[in-house]
Structures are given as structure tokens and as C-alpha cells.
Design a protein around this motif. Sequence first.
Motif, PDB file in Angstrom:
ATOM      1  N   ILE A  27      -3.297  -9.753 -15.782  1.00 36.90           N
ATOM      2  CA  ILE A  27      -2.463  -8.788 -15.299  1.00 36.90           C
ATOM      3  C   ILE A  27      -3.028  -7.179 -14.564  1.00 36.90           C
ATOM      4  N   LEU A  28      -4.103  -6.549 -15.572  1.00 35.84           N
ATOM      5  CA  LEU A  28      -5.280  -5.613 -15.327  1.00 35.84           C
ATOM      6  C   LEU A  28      -5.428  -5.899 -14.628  1.00 35.84           C
ATOM      7  N   GLY A  29      -6.846  -6.720 -15.132  1.00 31.25           N
ATOM      8  CA  GLY A  29      -8.254  -7.103 -14.943  1.00 31.25           C
ATOM      9  C   GLY A  29      -9.173  -6.691 -15.385  1.00 31.25           C
ATOM     10  N   TYR A  30      -8.130  -6.175 -17.080  1.00 31.38           N
ATOM     11  CA  TYR A  30      -9.197  -5.674 -18.028  1.00 31.38           C
ATOM     12  C   TYR A  30      -9.781  -6.668 -19.087  1.00 31.38           C
ATOM     13  N   GLN A  31     -10.869  -6.168 -19.647  1.00 33.86           N
ATOM     14  CA  GLN A  31     -11.279  -7.217 -20.886  1.00 33.86           C
ATOM     15  C   GLN A  31     -10.765  -6.797 -22.613  1.00 33.86           C
TER      16      GLN A  31
END
Length: 163
Positions: A27-31
Motif C-alpha cells: 500500500i505505502l511501499g515501506y517495510q
Amino acid sequence: FLNSPYLFIQASNSGQIIYISPAVESILGYQPEELIGRQIKELIHPTNLNEIDLVLQLWNSDVQTNPSGIEWWWRARSNRWVALAIQGQRFPSALGMDGVMLSGHNITDRKALEIELRDQEEKFRSLIVNSSGAVFRCDSSYMMQFVSDRIQAITGYPASVFI
């Protein structure tokens, strides 16, 4: 939580992220590890910051909230903004945990379409208001669905007569 396309966030009463589900990557591209310990406010668009404190206080209280949730823009790792529909609630006191659990899903496409629709409606309204003639719309059987108010200056009859 692990395989859900929905984003789940456990946050402290102050808005610090304690847990975030793996869906944050799609969804947001973060780990998930990148966001643990950060404040939710760091991810929220500035136009939504005024309401975040109030909403967190509300979700941390015993007050029943509207189940429809809220819509906030969140900063993705790529620095683009992603619209999420978020719901939250306080952890049950029986669990002995302070804070709130948030769940959310991506509504960016819907929000983009809403913005485009508003822009198109504004252009249409401007066209009608600034037209020197009458503007009308008919259905497939040529029944009048809309006539601009300018029709009265042209015919002497109000638009309601034509519909």
C-alpha cells in the motif's frame, strides 16, 4: 493480519506505531520495520493533521464512533500520496493494552475519480453560466432532462415548463 490486503496499525495513545501489518509494503511501499516507533503524524498529509489529534483522542476514549471511518492522505515511501479509508478503535480494557488499532484500505483511485468528477462538474457549470444561449439535455427518447435558466430570456417561459 499477515495475508490481508488491508493495512492494520497498532498505535499508542500518543500515535506512535507499535505494530504495522505487512500490507504496508504493497500500500505505502515501506517495510514494517521502517515505521515501528514512528508517529502516525509523520505519514499524514498536512491538510489532515488538524483532525488526527482529535480522532486519536476519540478512538482512545470510550465514546462510540461512526463505523464509516475517515479518509486521510498518507505519504508513501516514494513520496507520493495515497488515500486510505481508516477505521479505529481502542483496545478492549480486558486486554490490558493501551492504544488503538487502525485498519485501512487504499481508496486512491476512488479519490482521484472524485477529484476529476468535481473538476468536470465545475467546467460544465461554468459553460452553462457563461453561455449566451440556452443549454439543454435530453434522454434517449428526447424527453427534456435539463434546461438552463437562460431559456426564459429567450422564450419567455421558465425552464420548468420544458422539463
